[in-house]
Design a protein around this motif. Structure first.
Motif, PDB file in Angstrom:
ATOM      1  N   LEU A 250     149.942 -99.326  44.824  1.00 37.83           N
ATOM      2  CA  LEU A 250     150.457-100.152  45.934  1.00 37.83           C
ATOM      3  C   LEU A 250     151.959-100.388  45.823  1.00 37.83           C
ATOM      4  O   LEU A 250     152.640-100.576  46.832  1.00 37.83           O
ATOM      5  CB  LEU A 250     149.728-101.497  45.985  1.00 37.83           C
ATOM      6  CG  LEU A 250     148.329-101.493  46.607  1.00 37.83           C
ATOM      7  CD1 LEU A 250     147.694-102.874  46.465  1.00 37.83           C
ATOM      8  CD2 LEU A 250     148.368-101.090  48.077  1.00 37.83           C
ATOM      9  N   THR A 252     154.084 -98.300  45.248  1.00 41.43           N
ATOM     10  CA  THR A 252     154.801 -97.155  45.838  1.00 41.43           C
ATOM     11  C   THR A 252     154.761 -97.192  47.366  1.00 41.43           C
ATOM     12  O   THR A 252     155.398 -96.369  48.015  1.00 41.43           O
ATOM     13  CB  THR A 252     154.184 -95.817  45.370  1.00 41.43           C
ATOM     14  OG1 THR A 252     152.892 -95.664  45.975  1.00 41.43           O
ATOM     15  CG2 THR A 252     154.053 -95.748  43.863  1.00 41.43           C
ATOM     16  N   TRP A 253     153.976 -98.102  47.943  1.00 42.97           N
ATOM     17  CA  TRP A 253     153.862 -98.166  49.401  1.00 42.97           C
ATOM     18  C   TRP A 253     155.108 -98.819  49.999  1.00 42.97           C
ATOM     19  O   TRP A 253     155.837 -99.545  49.327  1.00 42.97           O
ATOM     20  CB  TRP A 253     152.616 -98.950  49.820  1.00 42.97           C
ATOM     21  CG  TRP A 253     151.303 -98.260  49.537  1.00 42.97           C
ATOM     22  CD1 TRP A 253     151.079 -97.276  48.614  1.00 42.97           C
ATOM     23  CD2 TRP A 253     150.043 -98.521  50.157  1.00 42.97           C
ATOM     24  NE1 TRP A 253     149.747 -96.919  48.634  1.00 42.97           N
ATOM     25  CE2 TRP A 253     149.090 -97.657  49.562  1.00 42.97           C
ATOM     26  CE3 TRP A 253     149.604 -99.403  51.148  1.00 42.97           C
ATOM     27  CZ2 TRP A 253     147.741 -97.649  49.937  1.00 42.97           C
ATOM     28  CZ3 TRP A 253     148.265 -99.400  51.530  1.00 42.97           C
ATOM     29  CH2 TRP A 253     147.348 -98.523  50.934  1.00 42.97           C
ATOM     30  N   ASN A 254     155.289 -98.561  51.297  1.00 46.85           N
ATOM     31  CA  ASN A 254     156.461 -99.108  51.984  1.00 46.85           C
ATOM     32  C   ASN A 254     156.072-100.324  52.825  1.00 46.85           C
ATOM     33  O   ASN A 254     155.390-100.180  53.850  1.00 46.85           O
ATOM     34  CB  ASN A 254     157.078 -98.023  52.871  1.00 46.85           C
ATOM     35  CG  ASN A 254     158.242 -98.552  53.683  1.00 46.85           C
ATOM     36  OD1 ASN A 254     158.728 -99.668  53.451  1.00 46.85           O
ATOM     37  ND2 ASN A 254     158.689 -97.769  54.648  1.00 46.85           N
TER      38      ASN A 254
ATOM     39  N   ARG B 151     153.133-104.244  59.509  1.00 46.97           N
ATOM     40  CA  ARG B 151     153.579-103.207  58.567  1.00 46.97           C
ATOM     41  C   ARG B 151     152.481-102.892  57.537  1.00 46.97           C
ATOM     42  O   ARG B 151     152.230-101.728  57.200  1.00 46.97           O
ATOM     43  CB  ARG B 151     154.855-103.676  57.852  1.00 46.97           C
ATOM     44  CG  ARG B 151     155.457-102.651  56.876  1.00 46.97           C
ATOM     45  CD  ARG B 151     156.342-101.634  57.606  1.00 46.97           C
ATOM     46  NE  ARG B 151     155.598-100.521  58.173  1.00 46.97           N
ATOM     47  CZ  ARG B 151     155.227 -99.436  57.493  1.00 46.97           C
ATOM     48  NH1 ARG B 151     155.515 -99.292  56.226  1.00 46.97           N
ATOM     49  NH2 ARG B 151     154.570 -98.469  58.084  1.00 46.97           N
ATOM     50  N   GLU B 155     150.737 -99.290  57.199  1.00 44.24           N
ATOM     51  CA  GLU B 155     150.833 -98.556  55.936  1.00 44.24           C
ATOM     52  C   GLU B 155     149.428 -98.256  55.381  1.00 44.24           C
ATOM     53  O   GLU B 155     149.188 -97.179  54.833  1.00 44.24           O
ATOM     54  CB  GLU B 155     151.659 -99.360  54.924  1.00 44.24           C
ATOM     55  CG  GLU B 155     151.982 -98.646  53.634  1.00 44.24           C
ATOM     56  CD  GLU B 155     153.053 -97.569  53.756  1.00 44.24           C
ATOM     57  OE1 GLU B 155     153.474 -97.242  54.888  1.00 44.24           O
ATOM     58  OE2 GLU B 155     153.466 -97.028  52.706  1.00 44.24           O
ATOM     59  N   LYS B 159     147.947 -94.618  54.581  1.00 41.25           N
ATOM     60  CA  LYS B 159     147.659 -94.243  53.193  1.00 41.25           C
ATOM     61  C   LYS B 159     146.174 -94.291  52.856  1.00 41.25           C
ATOM     62  O   LYS B 159     145.723 -93.614  51.930  1.00 41.25           O
ATOM     63  CB  LYS B 159     148.417 -95.170  52.229  1.00 41.25           C
ATOM     64  CG  LYS B 159     149.933 -95.110  52.352  1.00 41.25           C
ATOM     65  CD  LYS B 159     150.513 -93.984  51.515  1.00 41.25           C
ATOM     66  CE  LYS B 159     152.012 -93.811  51.688  1.00 41.25           C
ATOM     67  NZ  LYS B 159     152.816 -94.950  51.272  1.00 41.25           N
ATOM     68  N   ILE B 182     153.247-106.981  44.725  1.00 38.27           N
ATOM     69  CA  ILE B 182     151.865-106.590  44.414  1.00 38.27           C
ATOM     70  C   ILE B 182     151.441-107.400  43.194  1.00 38.27           C
ATOM     71  O   ILE B 182     152.146-107.412  42.177  1.00 38.27           O
ATOM     72  CB  ILE B 182     151.759-105.087  44.139  1.00 38.27           C
ATOM     73  CG1 ILE B 182     152.459-104.280  45.247  1.00 38.27           C
ATOM     74  CG2 ILE B 182     150.296-104.674  43.983  1.00 38.27           C
ATOM     75  CD1 ILE B 182     151.948-104.531  46.647  1.00 38.27           C
ATOM     76  N   PRO B 236     145.320-106.478  45.272  1.00 39.00           N
ATOM     77  CA  PRO B 236     144.215-105.529  45.480  1.00 39.00           C
ATOM     78  C   PRO B 236     142.962-106.098  44.816  1.00 39.00           C
ATOM     79  O   PRO B 236     143.020-106.600  43.695  1.00 39.00           O
ATOM     80  CB  PRO B 236     144.701-104.254  44.792  1.00 39.00           C
ATOM     81  CG  PRO B 236     145.712-104.708  43.791  1.00 39.00           C
ATOM     82  CD  PRO B 236     146.343-105.956  44.360  1.00 39.00           C
TER      83      PRO B 236
END
Lengths: 257, 257
Positions: A250, A252-254, B151, B155, B159, B182, B236
């Motif tokens: 996560l 690495t997500w934008n 957003r 995303e 993904k 995160i 997460p």
């Protein structure tokens, strides 16, 4: 010098009048002093629900040496919270849920009021165990489970549980138990979950029902496999639900806005 | 060739009339076609509760291009189950809960009806996200959250999420968001959970309330730290609650009866 008797807090989601909790009491009377605080009626499927929009009450039903029974107007989790806040004379050595009339293995852990009790005990830092029998009948036969219930409780009192970890114990519906297996939660899914009926004044209503589909029936380390092969399934369960393996991905997500 | 618009299933635990779900709808109208199936009244603290002792119903409230709103008499989880069973024209691309009026970080994940929605979506194999704002007011200001909601949804649509993993997104109550972190679930505990009152006809009743105590306030990787420092916290979350680290230890215990 006599050793102090353990103090055990018991609750369930089938309610104070359910056979399962009285069988649990019967199994554990020799093990410790019991305080039972259970819902005043069935709360099956209550999960971790709490009551905040209305107040709750409790009342003593029965008291004798080593046993006190209370009913509570709230959910299973409310029962544990209120018992710890207002009823118990000391922090219990264990919080125990059950014995549930019905299977709480696999994904059922997420809907289970019995496991609501157990997770609440665990969140309060108390070793906690849930017991469930794979039989929904009001008059289910719990007799084969009782020696295991007692042994599992005694062993947990002796060994303790790490903070944040509780036990989800499920019994197959058989008098011929093969012993205990330590398991993981089975990957499965509920399908065909409703029966539709016609309302006499128009429209439809829906009864929750459903068929459970085991998505890994051959996995011998799962709780459903154990139950299908007449073993007592003990699934250690944790209250930290973070998916740690996903944290790095996560990052690495934008998420720029 | 136009790309098919994503289908998003929305629900919550504050009910179909709550501001939060209408703000969620406003944020996501540009992103996809929305089907909203939410409780017909507040179900805050419903966790993963399901309704099995009585039947449930749903009714269409509003329909226009790209948006359909339904109310449902059940719990948040019932809403998702019934929507997937009887309402949606296809499997949704996402299940989204919120925007909740109140904090669902740390241990609150276990009581949250918003996360009940999300976990149910995840149990059905659908990528799922819960959004919550740390403000319980009925007229809370969600405006700063909306660009992030959009957003994060976009995303996640791009993904995907691994099976069995969903997202618990919490927003601090500020118009000055610092960005996204995160996180992991904070280790914390609720204390002083009830206010006792006298019943006019005798006895007591108890209102659930309480004070949250963060047991690791300096841990910068936790959701509470992020929220306390004005960051959007994305935790997460997994539906497999097995405590794998405990399996080997338990295998050394004595469960002979």
């Amino acid at each position: 010098m006599t050793k102090k008797r353990p103090l055990l807090l018991l609750s369930n989601d089938d309610g104070i009048n359910a056979k399962g909790i009285h069988e649990l009491i019967r199994a554990l009377r020799p093990v410790g002093d019991l305080i039972v605080v259970a819902p005043d009626g069935p709360r099956s499927g209550a999960s971790g629900a709490i009551t905040s929009a209305s107040p709750i009450q409790y009342a003593l039903l029965q008291q004798e040496a080593g046993l006190a029974l209370y009913k509570c107007s709230g959910t299973p989790v409310d029962c544990v919270k209120l018992a710890l806040h207002a009823i118990v004379p000391a922090v219990p050595d264990l919080v125990i849920g059950g014995i549930n009339h019905g299977d709480n293995s696999s994904v059922n852990v997420h809907y289970s009021g019995t496991m609501g009790v157990v997770i609440e005990g665990c969140l309060k830092g108390i070793p906690s165990i849930g017991f469930s029998l794979c039989n929904h009948s009001a008059d289910a036969d719990f007799s084969a489970t009782l020696p295991y219930v007692r042994r599992i409780v005694e062993e947990t009192l002796a060994k303790g549980l790490p903070e944040g970890i509780c036990l989800n114990v499920n019994f197959p519906d058989t008098s011929d138990l093969e012993g205990v297996l330590i398991c993981r939660q089975t990957h499965g899914v509920w399908t065909n979950e409703f029966v539709k009926a016609d309302h006499p004044r128009g429209g439809n209503y829906f009864w929750l029902t459903g068929e459970y589909k085991n998505l890994e029936p051959d996995a011998e380390d799962t709780d459903h496999w154990a139950l299908a092969h007449n073993y007592v399934a003990i699934t250690p369960t944790q209250i930290d639900v973070t998916a740690y393996a996903m944290v790095r991905e996560l990052k690495t997500w934008n998420f720029d806005v």
